[in-house]
Write an enzyme that holds these catalytic residues in place. Structure first.
Site, PDB file in Angstrom:
ATOM      1  N   ASP A  47       0.849  -1.206   0.000  1.00  0.00           N
ATOM      2  CA  ASP A  47       0.000   0.000   0.000  1.00  0.00           C
ATOM      3  C   ASP A  47       0.884   1.256   0.000  1.00  0.00           C
ATOM      4  O   ASP A  47       0.388   2.376  -0.099  1.00  0.00           O
ATOM      5  CB  ASP A  47      -1.000  -0.003   1.162  1.00  0.00           C
ATOM      6  N   SER A  48       2.217   1.053   0.031  1.00  0.00           N
ATOM      7  CA  SER A  48       3.141   2.166  -0.197  1.00  0.00           C
ATOM      8  C   SER A  48       2.937   2.746  -1.591  1.00  0.00           C
ATOM      9  O   SER A  48       3.446   3.826  -1.896  1.00  0.00           O
ATOM     10  CB  SER A  48       4.593   1.699  -0.025  1.00  0.00           C
ATOM     11  N   LYS A 116      -0.864  -9.651   2.917  1.00  0.00           N
ATOM     12  CA  LYS A 116      -0.154  -9.146   4.102  1.00  0.00           C
ATOM     13  C   LYS A 116      -1.078  -8.192   4.836  1.00  0.00           C
ATOM     14  O   LYS A 116      -1.825  -7.430   4.203  1.00  0.00           O
ATOM     15  CB  LYS A 116       1.134  -8.424   3.684  1.00  0.00           C
ATOM     16  N   GLU A 118      -1.126  -5.569   8.557  1.00  0.00           N
ATOM     17  CA  GLU A 118      -0.309  -4.994   9.628  1.00  0.00           C
ATOM     18  C   GLU A 118      -0.913  -5.292  10.997  1.00  0.00           C
ATOM     19  O   GLU A 118      -2.124  -5.286  11.161  1.00  0.00           O
ATOM     20  CB  GLU A 118      -0.218  -3.463   9.448  1.00  0.00           C
ATOM     21  N   GLU A 185       9.481  -4.633  10.442  1.00  0.00           N
ATOM     22  CA  GLU A 185       9.880  -3.333   9.881  1.00  0.00           C
ATOM     23  C   GLU A 185      10.508  -2.432  10.941  1.00  0.00           C
ATOM     24  O   GLU A 185       9.919  -2.205  12.012  1.00  0.00           O
ATOM     25  CB  GLU A 185       8.670  -2.623   9.248  1.00  0.00           C
TER      26      GLU A 185
HETATM   27  O1  KIV Z   1       3.310  -1.108   1.629  1.00  0.00           O
HETATM   28  C1  KIV Z   1       4.472  -1.498   1.738  1.00  0.00           C
HETATM   29  O2  KIV Z   1       5.284  -1.415   0.805  1.00  0.00           O
HETATM   30  C2  KIV Z   1       4.866  -2.045   3.015  1.00  0.00           C
HETATM   31  C3  KIV Z   1       6.302  -1.867   3.386  1.00  0.00           C
HETATM   32  C4  KIV Z   1       6.474  -0.525   4.000  1.00  0.00           C
HETATM   33  C5  KIV Z   1       6.743  -2.905   4.287  1.00  0.00           C
HETATM   34  O3  KIV Z   1       4.072  -2.518   3.746  1.00  0.00           O
END
Ligand code: KIV
Length: 285
Positions: A47-48, A116, A118, A185
């Site tokens: 989500d980056s 994934k 968090e 992280e």
């Molecule tokens: O969204 C992403 O790229 C991530 C990284 C910051 C680990 O979750």
């Protein structure tokens, strides 16, 4: 010919045998093609993308539909690479049902191999339910950007004994809930090494030190494309921003100086047609 696509049992074997897992984010088709050609083991449609592709100030505004579209593109670009879809803010926190449905969308609509999400202790019910639905899950603890407000900003975690204990507790909770892998992280390398040693599932690092089972970087940081800031854990391998800006400057200069397009960039008329065309123009004039 590309290598055979790796599966979860390959990552578990790599952990056991001390072979590092290579992991990078990707958000689009061409980058996914480059990554597969480069031999990456695993890609994260993170989500980056909110910051790296859309220019948002953080990841919070990102929504499921955006993640699905980008994950589809990455899947098409890297058909033989393990792809992880990243669950955006509020796609799994508000209810267990929503968490399972949204996790399932990554598999059904985008062809991802895993998802994934968090969080540690507080997302245990979601991890259990998604795993029970038959989906591979990667946990993510330490610095969790979606809750960076609660963490006091994008700050490294686990730097005091008390904070390290909380990160370790979260990591254990993720594994005990049935997750298949975990991402650590921005934590001290000693804490990263301890968690990787303690857990039986592969523990991947983004800023968690060299002793984890594999390494992740954000592709836009790694290639020097993202300009706003560079986290301490980044190693930059090239400067795409400088290369592309220089190429664009050269193009602007060529057009202004009438050097582009040149003859070789045009489409000549077919043999014998130019004379006919010129005669027709003349007759009309
Ligand atoms: O969204 C992403 O790229 C991530 C990284 C910051 C680990 O979750």
């Amino acid at each position: 010919m590309s290598a055979k696509k790796k599966a979860i049992h390959d990552f578990c074997r790599m952990k056991r045998e001390g072979e590092k897992i290579t992991f990078l984010t990707a958000y689009d088709y061409p980058t996914a093609q480059f990554a597969e050609a480069a031999g990456l083991d695993m890609l994260l449609v993170g989500d980056s993308l909110g910051m790296c592709v859309y220019g948002y100030p953080g990841t919070v505004p990102v929504v499921m539909d955006q993640c699905i579209r980008h994950a589809e593109a990455v899947r098409r670009g890297a058909p033989n690479t393990f792809v992880v879809g990243d669950m955006p803010f509020l796609s799994y926190q508000t209810s267990i049902e929503k968490a399972v449905e949204n996790a399932g969308r990554f598999l059904k609509e985008a062809g991802c191999d895993a998802i994934k999400l968090e969080g540690g202790v507080r997302v245990v019910p979601q991890i259990r339910a998604i795993v029970d639905a038959g989906i591979l899950v990667m946990g993510h603890v330490g610095l969790t950007p979606q809750s960076s407000g609660q963490l006091g900003g994008h700050k490294a975690q686990g730097r005091t004994l008390e904070s390290a204990r909380l990160v370790i507790e979260d990591a254990l909770a993720v594994q005990n809930a049935g997750a298949h892998m975990i991402l650590l992280e921005a934590i001290p390398p000693e804490v990263g090494a301890h968690i990787a040693r303690t857990l039986t599932i592969p523990a991947l690092s983004i800023g968690a030190g060299p002793d984890c089972d594999g390494q992740l970087l954000i592709v836009s940081d790694m290639i020097g494309q993202f300009q706003a800031f560079t986290p301490k854990f980044v190693k930059r391998y090239c400067n795409v921003a400088a290369i592309v800006t220089e190429a664009m400057r050269a193009y602007v200069a060529d057009v202004r100086a009438k050097r582009f397009p040149a003859e070789e960039h045009g489409y000549p008329m077919l043999p014998g047609e130019l004379e006919k065309f010129q005669a027709a123009c003349k007759a009309k004039a």
